[in-house]
Design an enzyme around this catalytic site. Sequence first.
Site: not given
Length: 249
Positions: A8, A129
């Site tokens: 990330d 998500d």
Amino acid sequence: MQLYPAIDLLAGKSVRLTRGDYERVSLSSDPLDQVARLNAAGLTHLHLVDLDGARAQQPINQAAIKAIRQQTSAFIELGGGIRNLVTMGQYLTAGINRLVLGSVAITDPDLVAQAVTQFGPQRIVVGIDVRSGKVATNGWLTTTQQSAMDVMQTVQTTGAQTVIVTDIGRDGTMQGPNVDLLRALQHTVPQLDIAASGGIRTLDDLTALRAAGIHAAIIGKAWQTGAIDLNKLKELEDDDADQTNYSLP
């Protein structure tokens, strides 16, 4: 089961967030050093997220992404801030193998359908998500009133074939994946392949996901901290490849 070690990106660095909180950053590292470790272990797939891009709703970390692409021959899937066909085309032309469309899949499913038609279902996947049962968008900063099941059913109509489901409450916590949620989603919408993300901490977690019918998994903090050894990940990946002809790109 196809395994995707994750990196990330925040301000060009590799970081891990806890439960998607940008104020709870840990493990800031050089992403190119991490890619070198993955290369050395022989792992062939990589999951990249442009965290700045997800928050800003436009690509931010292109320089870091380009450098990573140049350093590895791995299959790279990328998400974060991808909101239009032009950006998708630019990333795919630059050598990114597959794109993850998250927020735009909630706000503009017709665009997802266009992307699947233009680039193909092997190059476009949807990211869902989930926070406390509801889907979050915009780098997990906004929580909608839609459930994961609602979005999964919409995704079916776009022509997409693969969905990455992240349990935000478990992401970066090393508490184990939400196997019950993933199993229920896979059972209810078997036409879609689910990749699991969030909370994976051990090889046993991966075994449990595989038993639940999940075809792929994204591993973040566990490989970066050494909780899961990269060589063990490679062995597991190779064992699965030997036992089945099924392969998720």
